[in-house]
Design an enzyme around this catalytic site. Structure first.
Site, mmCIF file in Angstrom:
data_model
loop_
_atom_site.group_PDB
_atom_site.id
_atom_site.type_symbol
_atom_site.label_atom_id
_atom_site.label_comp_id
_atom_site.label_asym_id
_atom_site.label_seq_id
_atom_site.Cartn_x
_atom_site.Cartn_y
_atom_site.Cartn_z
ATOM 1 N N ARG A 28 0.788 -1.024 0.112
ATOM 2 C CA ARG A 28 0.126 -0.079 -0.106
ATOM 3 C C ARG A 28 0.724 1.131 0.125
ATOM 4 N NH1 ARG A 28 -5.947 -0.643 1.919
ATOM 5 N NH2 ARG A 28 -6.216 -2.840 1.348
ATOM 6 N N ARG A 32 -3.298 6.334 1.433
ATOM 7 C CA ARG A 32 -3.827 7.556 2.230
ATOM 8 C C ARG A 32 -2.917 8.380 3.161
ATOM 9 N NH1 ARG A 32 -8.986 4.560 4.461
ATOM 10 N NH2 ARG A 32 -7.501 2.961 4.047
ATOM 11 N N ARG A 41 -6.942 11.665 -5.263
ATOM 12 C CA ARG A 41 -8.071 10.876 -5.076
ATOM 13 C C ARG A 41 -9.442 12.169 -5.170
ATOM 14 N NH1 ARG A 41 -10.607 7.395 -0.224
ATOM 15 N NH2 ARG A 41 -12.548 8.007 -0.490
ATOM 16 N N ASP A 78 -6.961 -2.487 -7.238
ATOM 17 C CA ASP A 78 -7.544 -2.940 -5.983
ATOM 18 C C ASP A 78 -7.918 -4.316 -6.239
ATOM 19 O OD1 ASP A 78 -8.536 -2.084 -3.238
ATOM 20 O OD2 ASP A 78 -10.101 -3.450 -3.734
ATOM 21 N N TYR A 155 -15.571 -11.337 0.246
ATOM 22 C CA TYR A 155 -15.920 -10.129 -0.110
ATOM 23 C C TYR A 155 -17.345 -10.330 -0.993
ATOM 24 C CZ TYR A 155 -11.835 -7.492 1.657
ATOM 25 O OH TYR A 155 -10.914 -7.153 2.507
HETATM 26 O O1 1CP Z 1 0.032 -1.177 -2.502
HETATM 27 C C1 1CP Z 1 -0.454 -0.570 -3.230
HETATM 28 O O2 1CP Z 1 0.263 0.962 -3.130
HETATM 29 C C2 1CP Z 1 -1.120 -0.840 -4.353
HETATM 30 C C3 1CP Z 1 -2.790 -0.793 -4.198
HETATM 31 C C4 1CP Z 1 -3.492 -1.616 -3.549
HETATM 32 C C5 1CP Z 1 -3.493 -2.792 -3.290
HETATM 33 C C6 1CP Z 1 -1.969 -3.902 -3.591
HETATM 34 C C7 1CP Z 1 -4.908 -1.065 -2.797
HETATM 35 C C8 1CP Z 1 -5.400 0.183 -2.874
HETATM 36 N N1 1CP Z 1 -5.354 -2.001 -2.431
HETATM 37 C C9 1CP Z 1 -4.710 -3.264 -2.611
HETATM 38 C C10 1CP Z 1 -5.077 -4.600 -2.302
HETATM 39 C C11 1CP Z 1 -6.117 -4.865 -1.398
HETATM 40 N N2 1CP Z 1 -7.306 -4.193 -1.390
HETATM 41 C C12 1CP Z 1 -6.190 -5.882 -0.258
HETATM 42 C C13 1CP Z 1 -5.197 -6.886 -0.151
HETATM 43 C C14 1CP Z 1 -3.960 -6.636 0.550
HETATM 44 C C15 1CP Z 1 -4.339 -6.036 2.124
HETATM 45 O O3 1CP Z 1 -4.614 -6.976 2.796
HETATM 46 O O4 1CP Z 1 -4.158 -4.778 2.280
HETATM 47 C C16 1CP Z 1 -7.385 -5.949 0.177
HETATM 48 C C17 1CP Z 1 -7.979 -6.651 1.417
HETATM 49 C C18 1CP Z 1 -8.158 -4.881 -0.410
HETATM 50 C C19 1CP Z 1 -9.715 -4.786 -0.079
HETATM 51 C C20 1CP Z 1 -9.819 -3.144 0.290
HETATM 52 N N3 1CP Z 1 -9.854 -2.184 -0.569
HETATM 53 C C21 1CP Z 1 -9.669 -2.728 1.722
HETATM 54 C C22 1CP Z 1 -9.535 -3.406 2.707
HETATM 55 C C23 1CP Z 1 -10.983 -3.683 3.522
HETATM 56 C C24 1CP Z 1 -11.003 -4.384 4.424
HETATM 57 O O5 1CP Z 1 -11.699 -5.493 4.461
HETATM 58 O O6 1CP Z 1 -9.960 -4.509 5.557
HETATM 59 C C25 1CP Z 1 -9.810 -1.034 1.351
HETATM 60 C C26 1CP Z 1 -9.885 -0.165 2.510
HETATM 61 C C27 1CP Z 1 -9.824 -1.051 -0.022
HETATM 62 C C28 1CP Z 1 -9.713 0.391 -0.726
HETATM 63 C C29 1CP Z 1 -8.428 0.767 -0.968
HETATM 64 N N4 1CP Z 1 -7.616 0.142 -1.942
HETATM 65 C C30 1CP Z 1 -6.378 0.728 -2.152
HETATM 66 C C31 1CP Z 1 -6.437 1.721 -1.347
HETATM 67 C C32 1CP Z 1 -5.217 2.903 -1.223
HETATM 68 C C33 1CP Z 1 -7.461 1.929 -0.639
HETATM 69 C C34 1CP Z 1 -8.073 3.134 0.504
HETATM 70 C C35 1CP Z 1 -8.805 4.058 -0.334
HETATM 71 C C36 1CP Z 1 -9.163 5.181 -0.192
HETATM 72 O O7 1CP Z 1 -9.658 5.352 1.069
HETATM 73 O O8 1CP Z 1 -8.712 6.355 -0.674
#
Ligand code: 1CP
Length: 357
Positions: A28, A32, A41, A78, A155
């Protein structure tokens, strides 16, 4: 191609070839905690639009690389793009997390799921990859990724993020055959998606099995690892001249590590509940190891961060095969300067472990 990469440390370490210092990137890393991410964003309007607009996805992918000497880029996207492309309708709800407009409740829903064409419904991801590769201009490799079938299924069945996972666990107990049908369909879709990412320019692949750790051992083997292994087998030869390494990450998998390395992967990513030195001993020379600093440490002082980096590097010990990373994603409350401290510490302190005699 990696031979033409100016910095090829990541790919070399993933293939356990010698490097001058330990490569590092951060799960990540575009996100944020960076004010410039929050700006972009805002410009996009919402998270899904940001993912679906290649110019903006490219911009945020590059942001952490402009700040820190990271050894890899990871495409901004994502794991939930696939369920969205299957028609579930993804939204990110502020302070709730990802939600789907429609969820999977029975075998009919599963039978009706389409198989998205990566160059059609998911073309925006491929366009982002092509754009980032141009922008990177061979500086560092680009990592592509997907969720694991099990993690995506959680999910899709829960309808979004979950704490209890009661619906998906309910289906596992009451209708295992339906769940297997969904996992098989997801495996097919993920395989197509990752092959397309490689063809678009991804130079390494990571599969995120964030929720594999909630399963009991036999269920982890049958409902999660089994399908990741099939995907790895299909990806094994998906490259023209140079190998595209595959990293598997199951959060909470310490007790299953010997089993995970039997999948056709090149590296495993581990969380901070594992001891990296012991993991290295347990698996021998089979695969590379990525990890495993606890993200929370980034809230501590500079000294504590550097000490923790040093302790992880020492625990892994001499030689290649280690990619430094956190054990899970960086959280939004981290001060960006702390990431710079981490990256510099990994590079400076790791040279001594890569001296050739
Ligand atoms: O790593 C990077 O910079 C690339 C971007 C990336 C990746 C690899 C994002 C952007 N998401 C992911 C993978 C992802 N998404 C995972 C697997 C990795 C992990 O376990 O962290 C999972 C479970 C998700 C699902 C997801 N999407 C969540 C988690 C929700 C939960 O159930 O806990 C969230 C918060 C998102 C939204 C998201 N995806 C990425 C970002 C930066 C965000 C936050 C968006 C925002 O609020 O701007």
């Amino acid at each position: 191609m990696p031979e033409q990469l100016k910095n090829n440390r990541l790919i070399k370490a993933l293939l356990r070839e010698p490097v001058d210092m330990t490569p590092v990137w951060i799960m990540r890393q575009a996100g944020r905690y960076l004010p410039e991410y929050r700006e972009t964003r805002k410009k996009a309007g919402d998270f899904v639009t940001l993912c679906q607009t290649p110019e903006l996805a490219c911009e945020v992918t590059m942001q952490p690389l402009h700040r820190y000497p990271l050894d890899a880029a990871i495409i901004f996207s994502d794991i939930l793009t696939i369920p969205d492309a299957m028609g579930l309708g993804l939204k990110l709800v502020e302070s709730v997390g990802p939600r789907f407009e429609r969820s999977i409740t029975n075998s009919n829903d599963i039978k009706n799921l389409p198989l998205p064409d990566p160059e059609q419904e998911l073309k925006y991801v491929m366009d982002s990859i092509r754009l980032v590769r141009r922008e990177l201009n061979g500086d560092v490799p680009l990592i592509g990724f997907s969720g694991s079938p099990w993690t995506l299924a959680t999910y899709m069945i829960e309808g979004g993020s979950s704490r209890e996972f009661s619906k998906v666990k309910g289906m596992l107990e009451a209708e295992p055959a339906s769940l297997h049908l969904l996992l098989k369909h997801l495996s097919d879709s993920i395989t197509l998606y990752l092959k397309a990412q490689i063809n678009a320019g991804a130079q390494a692949i990571m599969i995120f099995d964030t929720w594999g750790g909630i399963l009991k051992t036999p269920n982890y083997m049958n409902f999660s690892l089994y399908y990741m292994k099939i995907i790895c087998e299909h990806l094994k030869n998906e490259h023209s001249e140079v190998k595209v390494p595959v990293i598997l990450f199951t959060k909470g998998a310490d007790k299953w590590i010997e089993k995970i390395v039997e999948a056709d992967c090149d590296a495993i990513s581990i969380d901070w509940n594992s001891n990296i030195g012991q993991v290295r001993e347990r698996i021998g020379k089979r695969v590379a190891i990525q990890g495993n600093m606890e993200p929370r440490i980034l809230k501590e002082s500079e000294k504590k961060i550097v000490d923790e980096v040093e302790s992880i590097l020492r625990s892994y010990g001499s030689g290649s095969g280690h990619v430094f990373n956190l054990g899970h994603g960086i959280t939004p409350d981290i001060e960006p300067d702390k990431v710079g401290i981490l990256v510099d510490a990994v590079h400076n302190l790791s040279r001594q472990y890569h001296k050739t005699k």
